[in-house]
Design a protein around this motif. Structure first.
Motif, PDB file in Angstrom:
ATOM      1  N   HIS A 295       0.691  -1.198  -0.089  1.00  6.29           N
ATOM      2  CA  HIS A 295       0.067  -0.026   0.035  1.00  6.29           C
ATOM      3  C   HIS A 295       0.838   1.224  -0.031  1.00  6.29           C
ATOM      4  N   ILE A 296       0.477   2.223  -0.631  1.00  4.78           N
ATOM      5  CA  ILE A 296       1.370   3.546  -0.701  1.00  4.78           C
ATOM      6  C   ILE A 296       1.333   4.158   0.224  1.00  4.78           C
ATOM      7  N   SER A 297       0.452   4.074   1.278  1.00  3.11           N
ATOM      8  CA  SER A 297       0.569   4.783   2.504  1.00  3.11           C
ATOM      9  C   SER A 297       1.522   4.042   3.633  1.00  3.11           C
TER      10      SER A 297
ATOM     11  N   ARG B 275      -9.734   3.058   2.985  1.00  3.57           N
ATOM     12  CA  ARG B 275      -8.518   3.420   2.240  1.00  3.57           C
ATOM     13  C   ARG B 275      -7.823   2.337   1.669  1.00  3.57           C
ATOM     14  N   TYR B 276      -7.942   1.191   2.379  1.00  2.00           N
ATOM     15  CA  TYR B 276      -7.150   0.142   2.008  1.00  2.00           C
ATOM     16  C   TYR B 276      -8.273  -0.916   0.954  1.00  2.00           C
TER      17      TYR B 276
ATOM     18  N   SER C 162      -8.120   0.248  -2.238  1.00  2.00           N
ATOM     19  CA  SER C 162      -7.412   0.434  -3.166  1.00  2.00           C
ATOM     20  C   SER C 162      -5.986   1.341  -2.820  1.00  2.00           C
ATOM     21  N   GLY C 163      -5.222   1.468  -3.887  1.00  2.00           N
ATOM     22  CA  GLY C 163      -3.920   2.335  -3.234  1.00  2.00           C
ATOM     23  C   GLY C 163      -2.763   1.219  -3.187  1.00  2.00           C
TER      24      GLY C 163
ATOM     25  N   ASP D 260       0.281  -0.768  -4.755  1.00  2.00           N
ATOM     26  CA  ASP D 260       1.082  -0.941  -5.768  1.00  2.00           C
ATOM     27  C   ASP D 260       1.700  -2.227  -5.984  1.00  2.00           C
TER      28      ASP D 260
END
Length: 272
Positions: A16-18, A27-28, A30-31, A33
């Protein structure tokens, strides 16, 4: 299971990007990588970021977006299976073992070892229909039968580990299911839609002389653009006229999947 060393092998997984800040929520969805790191580097990242052994198209965590799985992950939270026992049981297998944030914390009145075991499939799973059977086969082993059975979910992701307890880059890999029973297998090539005439000509007439790799790559890229799965594209290319007479196992098992994977990665980088 195959015994090998993967010390320097780069492995596909989703990150995850964050950086994880303790908060959970939508928020999990999507995002994620698609990324590649050796196992030891993965272990470091798995203590800081949310991640998944599954790579999804566009980083969107849905079963329908499954692209591949190269890692296998199991969660354990049973008082009947200790962390020490797990380290002993998995010592001859490539693995990362890390505690989860509920390790030795009261949960529903139970305090016990809670941890995660990550290993590597003997071959990447490219067909979502083979993912659950592969995990189900693994969880029937004595060393894995106490795991959380939700691990077979095609949209599964994991929060960071609290601490990495053990890493082993040499040993056995986990055997995956390679084919489904005949009653579940797909029949002849289904009708293709959305592909340009050049892609259909590739399947029916084959690639021009000396252009096998490029033509296969272009066909796979066109399929990625339309939204087909990597696994079915690999199957179509293997069954195409271009490869009908091919008997070299290196071509069948490595060249074709590698070509398709490169085309899908290119499409994702352009439209991720």
């Amino acid at each position: 299971m195959k015994e090998t060393s993967i010390q320097h092998r780069r492995l596909d997984f989703s990150l995850h990007i964050s950086r994880f800040d303790g908060k959970k929520g939508e928020r999990y969805a999507s995002g994620f990588d698609r990324t590649e790191f050796p196992l030891e580097s993965f272990a470091q990242l798995a203590t800081k970021f949310c991640w998944s052994p599954i790579v999804w198209r566009g980083g969107i965590r849905k079963s329908a977006n499954f692209l591949l799985s190269q890692l296998v992950a199991l969660d354990f939270d049973s008082p009947d299976y200790s962390l020490d026992q797990a380290v002993r049981d998995w010592c001859d297998t490539v693995h990362v073992i890390g505690t989860t944030h509920s390790h030795q914390v009261a949960k529903d009145g139970v305090i016990c070892d809670r941890f995660r075991i990550v290993s590597v499939w003997d071959e990447p799973i490219l067909d979502p229909n083979l993912y659950k059977p592969s995990l189900t086969m693994l969880t029937k082993e004595n060393r894995a039968d106490k795991c959380d059975k939700k691990c077979t979910d095609l949209a599964r992701f994991f929060y960071p580990c609290r601490e990495i307890i053990s890493i082993e880059t040499e040993g056995y890999l986990i055997e995956s299911v390679k084919t489904l029973p005949p009653k579940n297998q797909k029949g002849p090539l289904r009708k293709l839609s959305g592909l340009p005439a050049s892609a259909l000509k590739y399947l029916s007439c084959g690639a021009p002389a000396g252009e096998r790799n490029w033509s296969s790559y272009k066909f796979a890229f066109d399929c990625a653009r339309v939204g087909y799965q990597e696994a079915e594209v690999i199957d179509w290319i293997r069954r195409s006229k271009t490869y009908q007479s091919e008997t070299d196992p290196k071509v069948i098992e490595w060249e074709i999947p590698s070509t398709v994977r490169s085309a899908f990665k290119k499409w994702e980088s352009m439209h991720g």
